[in-house]
Scaffold this active site. Structure first.
Site, short mmCIF file in Angstrom:
data_model
loop_
_atom_site.label_atom_id
_atom_site.label_comp_id
_atom_site.label_asym_id
_atom_site.label_seq_id
_atom_site.Cartn_x
_atom_site.Cartn_y
_atom_site.Cartn_z
N ARG A 1 38.13 50.99 32.71
CA ARG A 1 38.42 49.46 32.91
C ARG A 1 39.83 49.56 33.67
O ARG A 1 40.35 50.44 33.91
CB ARG A 1 38.52 48.86 31.51
N GLN B 1 43.91 47.39 24.54
CA GLN B 1 44.45 48.37 25.45
C GLN B 1 45.86 48.64 25.31
O GLN B 1 46.10 49.70 25.80
CB GLN B 1 44.33 47.71 26.98
N ASP C 1 44.14 41.27 37.42
CA ASP C 1 42.85 41.42 37.74
C ASP C 1 42.53 40.60 38.93
O ASP C 1 41.52 41.21 39.58
CB ASP C 1 41.90 40.90 36.57
N ASN D 1 45.02 37.47 34.41
CA ASN D 1 45.15 38.70 33.90
C ASN D 1 44.67 38.86 32.36
O ASN D 1 43.97 37.87 31.99
CB ASN D 1 46.82 39.41 34.03
N ARG E 1 31.05 43.42 36.01
CA ARG E 1 32.20 42.68 35.21
C ARG E 1 32.31 41.54 36.35
O ARG E 1 32.82 41.95 37.81
CB ARG E 1 33.20 43.40 35.01
N ALA F 1 41.52 46.81 36.81
CA ALA F 1 40.89 46.36 38.07
C ALA F 1 41.00 47.44 38.99
O ALA F 1 39.84 47.48 39.57
CB ALA F 1 41.91 45.13 38.50
O1 MRU Z 1 39.48 44.28 30.29
P1 MRU Z 1 40.06 45.36 31.21
O2 MRU Z 1 40.72 46.40 30.37
O3 MRU Z 1 39.34 46.11 32.41
O4 MRU Z 1 41.34 44.53 31.80
C1 MRU Z 1 42.02 44.70 32.73
C2 MRU Z 1 43.36 45.31 32.37
O5 MRU Z 1 43.50 46.22 31.99
C3 MRU Z 1 44.50 44.11 32.47
O6 MRU Z 1 44.04 42.89 32.65
C4 MRU Z 1 45.51 44.52 33.20
O7 MRU Z 1 46.72 44.10 33.13
C5 MRU Z 1 44.97 44.62 34.94
S1 MRU Z 1 44.38 45.82 35.62
C6 MRU Z 1 45.78 46.43 36.46
#
Ligand code: MRU
Length: 347
Positions: free
Chosen positions: A47, A197, A238, A248, A90, A49
């Site tokens: 996971r 996370q 994201d 985000n 996603r 971005a």
């Molecule tokens: O749902 P996820 O864990 O894939 O979400 C993405 C993220 O980890 C965050 O939103 C993060 O701050 C940005 S990804 C660099």
């Protein structure tokens, strides 16, 4: 320095750290077909971005290796089907679509190559995307570290570290670089419900890097800011719209509002692959809604009555007016963001 391997291409297979199992277990899974890579993106084995962008590119490369077409037309049709499946995993992080577009473009640009050479070319491109992401994170780190002073306390949300990228990290990359420059940075980490996370991944990663870290529940950030115990906020993204609006992890927007209220700088660190100049503002960015079980359960333990109605958006939208600076590999962008972001994306 400690380094975590999030994803790797090895012997025509993709290896990924299973992020669902952290921090208790460090298990690496091996993938040799694009369908299982798509599943891994969907179920959040991988996971973040930039990391899902790299995984998607490697998924296309695996898909290409599995195609036995005799003509380019047939090969390309099958590559499109591979990309279609990966695109359905996603919807929010634009890095995924950016990587798929790039892989399709390379396929078309090399249509005159014999199929086996074209397969190799796609493999090379996926590996190139992987290396470029690490390099972008390093440059972002150097640019962003200028904003941090020795002794600062930085609040971060979700995981924008080595685990969210090919390596090193976006928001945490800035903190790691400041650390390499000899600055002592204390990081406050939000646990980041519902998938945690922050507590499972960011706290783990920072601790492994020997960075001083304090874990809080998401609803404690305001109290810390009120007590003047936070010097700035740094988060990842994201997808960033052309006007600098930021999408985000859910919970980012309230942090930005709190930061504004308390006069605390709110920084966003993201590579150019996260900037989508095709969307004017964040309203146009789709927000993924995930399984209600993420809210009603922690692991398999129910924490809510059964059959309760649940709202579970995975991301939120932070208006550009709440963002102090966007940190990228090209430099630091300040409001109004639009012209700077556009010029960086078109170079
Ligand atoms: O749902 P996820 O864990 O894939 O979400 C993405 C993220 O980890 C965050 O939103 C993060 O701050 C940005 S990804 C660099």
């Amino acid at each position: 320095m400690f380094t975590v391997k999030t994803i790797e291409w090895k012997d025509d297979k993709v290896i990924m750290l299973d992020q669902r199992l952290l921090p208790e277990e460090e298990v690496y899974n091996t993938y040799d077909d694009y369908l299982s890579v798509a599943k891994a993106i969907e179920n959040m084995t991988i996971r973040g971005a930039p990391a899902i962008g790299v995984a998607a590119a490697m998924g296309v490369a695996l898909g290409a290796l599995g195609i036995s077409s005799k003509t380019f037309e047939d090969f390309y049709k099958k590559i499109e089907a591979v990309c279609e499946r990966l695109a359905k995993t996603r919807p929010t992080a634009v890095n995924l679509f950016w990587a798929l577009d790039r892989m399709k473009k390379v396929t078309l640009e090399n249509k005159n190559l014999p199929i086996p050479k074209l397969q190799q070319r796609l493999k090379e491109e996926a590996i190139k995307i992987y290396h470029e992401d690490i390099e972008a994170n390093r440059m972002m780190g150097r640019n962003g570290a200028k904003l941090l002073k020795d002794g600062m306390t930085v609040l971060t949300h979700c995981n924008a570290g080595a685990l969210c990228a090919a390596g090193f990290g976006t928001a945490l990359g800035v903190i790691y670089t400041a650390g390499e420059e000899g600055k002592r940075i204390h990081v406050v980490v939000d646990e980041t419900r519902p998938v945690l996370q922050g507590s499972r991944l960011t706290a783990w990663e920072l601790q492994k890097h020997g960075i001083e870290v304090t874990l809080i529940c998401d609803n404690m950030a305001g109290t810390l800011m009120q007590q003047k115990k936070v010097d700035c906020v740094i988060v990842g993204a994201d997808r960033i719209a052309a006007n600098g609006d930021v999408v985000n992890k859910i919970g980012t927007y309230p942090l930005a509002v709190l930061a504004k209220h308390h006069n605390i700088p709110f920084y966003v660190a993201a590579p150019l692959s996260t900037i989508d100049i095709n969307v004017v503002n964040a309203i146009e960015i789709p927000i993924e809604e995930r399984n209600p079980k993420e809210v009603t359960h922690i692991k398999d333990q129910a924490i809510a009555p059964s059959h309760i109605k649940v709202f579970n958006p995975a991301f939120d939208r932070t208006p550009n007016a709440l963002v102090s600076t966007i940190i990228t590999e090209k430099g630091l962008a300040q409001s109004p963001f639009e012209n700077t972001l556009k010029s960086w994306k078109t170079v």
